[in-house]
Scaffold this motif. Structure first.
Motif, PDB file in Angstrom:
ATOM      1  N   PHE A 145      16.602   4.456   3.303  1.00 34.45           N
ATOM      2  CA  PHE A 145      15.731   4.692   2.211  1.00 34.45           C
ATOM      3  C   PHE A 145      14.353   5.066   3.035  1.00 34.45           C
ATOM      4  CE2 PHE A 145      18.716   1.968   0.600  1.00 34.45           C
ATOM      5  CZ  PHE A 145      18.822   2.341  -0.613  1.00 34.45           C
ATOM      6  N   PRO A 146      13.982   6.511   3.118  1.00 34.98           N
ATOM      7  CA  PRO A 146      12.746   6.844   3.862  1.00 34.98           C
ATOM      8  C   PRO A 146      11.514   6.164   3.645  1.00 34.98           C
ATOM      9  CG  PRO A 146      13.544   8.522   2.361  1.00 34.98           C
ATOM     10  CD  PRO A 146      14.484   7.383   2.139  1.00 34.98           C
ATOM     11  N   GLU A 147      11.195   5.640   2.253  1.00 37.00           N
ATOM     12  CA  GLU A 147      10.177   4.946   2.017  1.00 37.00           C
ATOM     13  C   GLU A 147       9.952   3.682   2.690  1.00 37.00           C
ATOM     14  OE1 GLU A 147      11.932   6.951  -1.533  1.00 37.00           O
ATOM     15  OE2 GLU A 147      12.577   5.560  -0.166  1.00 37.00           O
ATOM     16  N   VAL A 148      11.044   3.059   3.245  1.00 34.58           N
ATOM     17  CA  VAL A 148      10.882   1.806   4.205  1.00 34.58           C
ATOM     18  C   VAL A 148      10.474   2.311   5.368  1.00 34.58           C
ATOM     19  CG1 VAL A 148      12.059   0.042   5.263  1.00 34.58           C
ATOM     20  CG2 VAL A 148      12.599   0.588   2.853  1.00 34.58           C
ATOM     21  N   ALA A 149      10.840   3.339   6.110  1.00 36.22           N
ATOM     22  CA  ALA A 149      10.071   3.669   7.346  1.00 36.22           C
ATOM     23  C   ALA A 149       8.638   4.143   7.253  1.00 36.22           C
ATOM     24  CB  ALA A 149      11.245   4.518   7.917  1.00 36.22           C
ATOM     25  N   ARG A 150       8.623   5.041   5.962  1.00 33.83           N
ATOM     26  CA  ARG A 150       7.066   5.559   5.853  1.00 33.83           C
ATOM     27  C   ARG A 150       5.952   4.303   5.737  1.00 33.83           C
ATOM     28  NH1 ARG A 150       6.149  10.289   7.422  1.00 33.83           N
ATOM     29  NH2 ARG A 150       7.155  11.273   5.768  1.00 33.83           N
ATOM     30  N   ALA A 151       6.656   3.447   5.203  1.00 37.35           N
ATOM     31  CA  ALA A 151       5.615   2.398   4.768  1.00 37.35           C
ATOM     32  C   ALA A 151       5.177   1.563   6.223  1.00 37.35           C
ATOM     33  CB  ALA A 151       6.194   1.347   3.753  1.00 37.35           C
ATOM     34  N   MET A 152       6.408   1.364   7.011  1.00 37.99           N
ATOM     35  CA  MET A 152       6.171   0.811   8.260  1.00 37.99           C
ATOM     36  C   MET A 152       5.192   1.751   9.339  1.00 37.99           C
ATOM     37  SD  MET A 152       9.798  -1.097   9.427  1.00 37.99           S
ATOM     38  CE  MET A 152      10.852   0.287   9.109  1.00 37.99           C
ATOM     39  N   VAL A 153       5.350   2.856   9.108  1.00 38.93           N
ATOM     40  CA  VAL A 153       4.651   3.714   9.821  1.00 38.93           C
ATOM     41  C   VAL A 153       3.263   3.812   9.426  1.00 38.93           C
ATOM     42  CG1 VAL A 153       4.307   6.256  10.477  1.00 38.93           C
ATOM     43  CG2 VAL A 153       6.414   5.095  10.862  1.00 38.93           C
ATOM     44  N   CYS A 154       2.877   3.852   8.098  1.00 41.37           N
ATOM     45  CA  CYS A 154       1.597   3.827   7.601  1.00 41.37           C
ATOM     46  C   CYS A 154       0.723   2.682   7.853  1.00 41.37           C
ATOM     47  CB  CYS A 154       1.747   4.098   5.985  1.00 41.37           C
ATOM     48  SG  CYS A 154       2.113   5.804   5.478  1.00 41.37           S
ATOM     49  N   ASN A 256      -0.997  11.891  -5.145  1.00 45.25           N
ATOM     50  CA  ASN A 256      -0.384  10.670  -4.823  1.00 45.25           C
ATOM     51  C   ASN A 256       1.168  10.507  -5.090  1.00 45.25           C
ATOM     52  OD1 ASN A 256       0.225   7.735  -5.193  1.00 45.25           O
ATOM     53  ND2 ASN A 256      -1.386   7.392  -6.783  1.00 45.25           N
ATOM     54  N   PHE A 257       1.756  10.415  -4.017  1.00 50.61           N
ATOM     55  CA  PHE A 257       3.379  10.384  -4.125  1.00 50.61           C
ATOM     56  C   PHE A 257       3.904   9.256  -4.766  1.00 50.61           C
ATOM     57  CE2 PHE A 257       2.473  13.593  -1.087  1.00 50.61           C
ATOM     58  CZ  PHE A 257       3.324  14.774  -1.224  1.00 50.61           C
ATOM     59  N   SER A 258       3.465   8.157  -4.995  1.00 47.60           N
ATOM     60  CA  SER A 258       3.771   7.044  -5.601  1.00 47.60           C
ATOM     61  C   SER A 258       3.869   7.062  -6.965  1.00 47.60           C
ATOM     62  CB  SER A 258       3.015   5.973  -5.098  1.00 47.60           C
ATOM     63  OG  SER A 258       1.643   5.757  -5.882  1.00 47.60           O
ATOM     64  N   LEU A 260       4.917  10.276  -8.310  1.00 48.61           N
ATOM     65  CA  LEU A 260       5.959  11.054  -8.273  1.00 48.61           C
ATOM     66  C   LEU A 260       7.510  10.612  -8.478  1.00 48.61           C
ATOM     67  CD1 LEU A 260       4.618  13.824  -6.044  1.00 48.61           C
ATOM     68  CD2 LEU A 260       4.397  13.634  -8.482  1.00 48.61           C
ATOM     69  N   ILE A 261       7.527   9.436  -8.011  1.00 49.50           N
ATOM     70  CA  ILE A 261       8.835   8.551  -7.666  1.00 49.50           C
ATOM     71  C   ILE A 261       8.748   7.699  -8.907  1.00 49.50           C
ATOM     72  CG2 ILE A 261      10.238   7.114  -6.456  1.00 49.50           C
ATOM     73  CD1 ILE A 261       8.790   8.430  -3.890  1.00 49.50           C
ATOM     74  N   LYS A 262       9.547   8.106  -9.953  1.00 50.80           N
ATOM     75  CA  LYS A 262       9.616   7.300 -11.070  1.00 50.80           C
ATOM     76  C   LYS A 262      11.025   6.762 -11.184  1.00 50.80           C
ATOM     77  CE  LYS A 262       5.945  10.008 -13.225  1.00 50.80           C
ATOM     78  NZ  LYS A 262       5.692  10.840 -14.437  1.00 50.80           N
ATOM     79  N   LYS A 263      11.120   5.578 -11.312  1.00 50.76           N
ATOM     80  CA  LYS A 263      12.592   4.747 -11.461  1.00 50.76           C
ATOM     81  C   LYS A 263      12.859   4.833 -12.718  1.00 50.76           C
ATOM     82  CE  LYS A 263      12.184   1.067  -8.357  1.00 50.76           C
ATOM     83  NZ  LYS A 263      12.484  -0.125  -7.785  1.00 50.76           N
ATOM     84  N   ASP A 264      12.079   4.924 -13.747  1.00 50.35           N
ATOM     85  CA  ASP A 264      12.407   4.586 -15.075  1.00 50.35           C
ATOM     86  C   ASP A 264      12.876   5.880 -15.745  1.00 50.35           C
ATOM     87  OD1 ASP A 264      10.048   5.385 -15.104  1.00 50.35           O
ATOM     88  OD2 ASP A 264       9.250   4.174 -16.420  1.00 50.35           O
TER      89      ASP A 264
END
Length: 285
Positions: A145-154, A256-258, A260-264
């Motif tokens: 899940f690239p979101e996890v790595a990106r969050a740590m790097v940010c 705002n990429f957050s 763009l990612i819609k889980k619903d």
């Protein structure tokens, strides 16, 4: 201080109490490579992948590792252990510094469902400071899940460490992901996997330009690597191979990429339930 040395331990471990054998490996590693600052163990190494060994934290294993770190002047990422918290079980890694102090804990955000059933997901991204830089920790399937790595790097991580327990044929895919994660985030990536009987080895360390520093075979190995935090800064400033600067581009892009990612969405719902696949002619409802 720009340099920091990390040794991954790719060990053969059974299910059950492995504290004694792991301790011997830690002591041996520090004696053989006295310049090592940190040792990284693999996912669920201390007691194996059975939930019957789940313990409340602070656990007996943590106390044992704390003394070991202090006695050997070394940081430790404990791989992980099943943590019992009330009725919930988490897959949790502990970070201990060279003074024997617990720095932080990380609960795996993405348990390997549907196979790692009965394990609750964590909710917090975890990074921590070491002399010279910052390290982020996640566990095994979190790599997917690239979101996890990106969050740590940010959050400033220069190095991403993934204690892993992969014993299936998708380990080669994780090697590709480790390399791509390093390139996209311009950081070091350590993917330290267990050896048999539960893992297939092939631990990997990748540098910020995406080059593989080392890839292990399938047996037991000690993987001592010196990293350079200044190299991370230089690659992020000048670009990988003097070219792409994705973190600065991400920062400067107005989207705002957050959002763009819609889980619903109806599409994701159309994929059906998260279950173990059956034969095509069997009922998987």
């Amino acid at each position: 201080m720009s340099h920091f040395s990390i040794a991954g331990l790719q060990l053969k471990l059974e299910s059950g109490d492995n504290l004694d054998v792991i301790s011997k490996h830690i002591v041996k590693t520090k004696k053989r490579f006295p310049w090592i600052d940190m040792i990284v163990l693999t996912e669920l190494c201390t007691y194996g992948p059975e939930k019957k060994y789940a313990s409340s934290f602070p656990s007996q294993a943590e106390h044992h590792y704390q003394k070991l770190c202090k006695d050997n002047n070394v940081w430790l990422i404990t791989g992980s252990q099943y943590e019992q918290d009330g009725d919930d079980i988490y897959n949790t890694s502990t970070v201990i510094n060279n003074l024997g102090e617990i720095v932080t804990r990380y609960r795996k955000i993405f348990p390997f469902l549907p196979y790692e059933s009965g394990v609750k997901e964590g909710s917090d991204i975890v990074t921590f400071d070491v002399p010279g830089g910052r390290i982020g920790i996640a566990i095994c399937y979190d790599l997917w899940f690239p979101e996890v790595a990106r969050a740590m790097v940010c959050d400033g991580a220069d190095v991403l460490i993934f204690p892993t327990l992969t014993g299936t044929i998708d380990r080669p895919l994780e090697l590709i992901m480790s390399q791509s994660t390093a390139v996209m985030n311009q950081c070091y990536v350590f993917g330290i996997n267990a050896s048999e009987p539960y893992g297939t080895g092939q631990s990997i360390v990748v540098e910020p330009d995406g080059n593989v520093i080392y890839q292990a075979n399938i047996g037991e190995e000690i993987i001592p690597i010196e990293i350079d935090f200044e190299r991370v800064k230089r690659v992020r400033t000048r670009g990988g191979l003097g070219l792409g600067q994705p973190l600065k581009s991400l920062r400067d892009n107005p989207i705002n990429f957050s959002k763009l990612i819609k889980k619903d969405t109806g599409y994701l719902d159309s994929l059906g339930p998260l279950t173990v696949p059956l034969q095509d002619n069997a009922d998987n409802s």
